[in-house]
Design a protein around this motif. Structure first.
Motif: not given
Length: 231
Positions: A185-191, A228-231
């Motif tokens: 869930f910390r990995t972008p969905p497209e990856s 979960r977007r980690i910016l």
């Protein structure tokens, strides 16, 4: 455009019996459907046909408006040209519901204002919600009948609140998978690769649940894994 309340309170050919606060709830959840594109609206429990009158004016001439009732007199809304069709039969008859869907296709909106028995409110949802359009809206009305001895018949021992209160936690079953919480869930969905198959089949397509006084609204949405977007 007129609000649902404005249309409901104006003189109309057929009458309708609704709790006042329902009118604002309808606007809150129905407004997004007023795009001018054809939609399919199904109301269970036509009674005298007034709510079909409101739906026709609210959604416009391109809407496909259907009713379902056990009373043959409810056909008056169809005969008056308000509803495309009013089906006569019982919502507790699974074969009948299947035949209705075979004719009308996937509804965008379903309003259950029918028998209000606990068995029918839960059973009809289980029968129709999977066939609802991908971004559809399903409303169960008059859920206060849970307190009426005459409406407490249940095929499963569950009343309408027993069932719907059990759904919110099913929306988060993905988080039962530890490696998904930590990494996926910390990995972008497209990856991402593969699927997580721990979800409840019904909850898989629920976008949101809303509880109001005497009313439950379930909005459908295609499932998306958490990110979960980690910016």
């Amino acid at each position: 455009m007129k609000s649902y309340r404005e249309i409901f309170e104006a003189p109309k050919r057929f009458t309708s019996d609704k709790w006042d606060h329902y009118l604002d709830v309808y606007d809150r959840h129905f407004a997004r459907f007023r795009t001018g594109r054809p939609l399919t609206y199904l109301e269970i429990g036509v009674q005298s046909g007034g709510s079909l009158c409101v739906a026709r004016e609210y959604f416009g001439s391109t809407a496909r408006i259907y009713g379902l009732d056990i009373d043959p007199n409810s056909k008056a809304a169809e005969e008056a040209g308000i509803a495309n069709r009013v089906f006569i039969g019982s919502q507790s008859d699974g074969a009948f519901l299947t035949s209705v869907l075979a004719e009308i296709g996937a509804p965008d909106i379903v309003v259950d204002d029918g028998s209000h028995s606990q068995a029918d409110m839960v059973g009809t949802f289980l029968a129709l919600f999977p066939r609802l359009a991908p971004h559809g809206c399903y409303i169960v009305e008059d859920t206060h009948t849970i307190h009426f001895p005459s409406h407490q018949r249940s095929d499963t021992g569950l009343n309408v609140y027993d069932y719907f209160r059990s759904l919110p936690d099913k929306l988060t079953l993905d988080f039962m998978v530890p490696e998904a919480r930590r990494d996926r869930f910390r990995t972008p969905p497209e990856s991402r690769t593969g699927d997580i198959r721990t979800r409840n089949a019904m909850a898989h397509s629920i976008g949101s649940l809303h509880f109001y006084n005497s009313m439950i609204v379930i909005e459908k949405a295609p499932y998306r894994e958490p990110w979960r977007r980690i910016l």
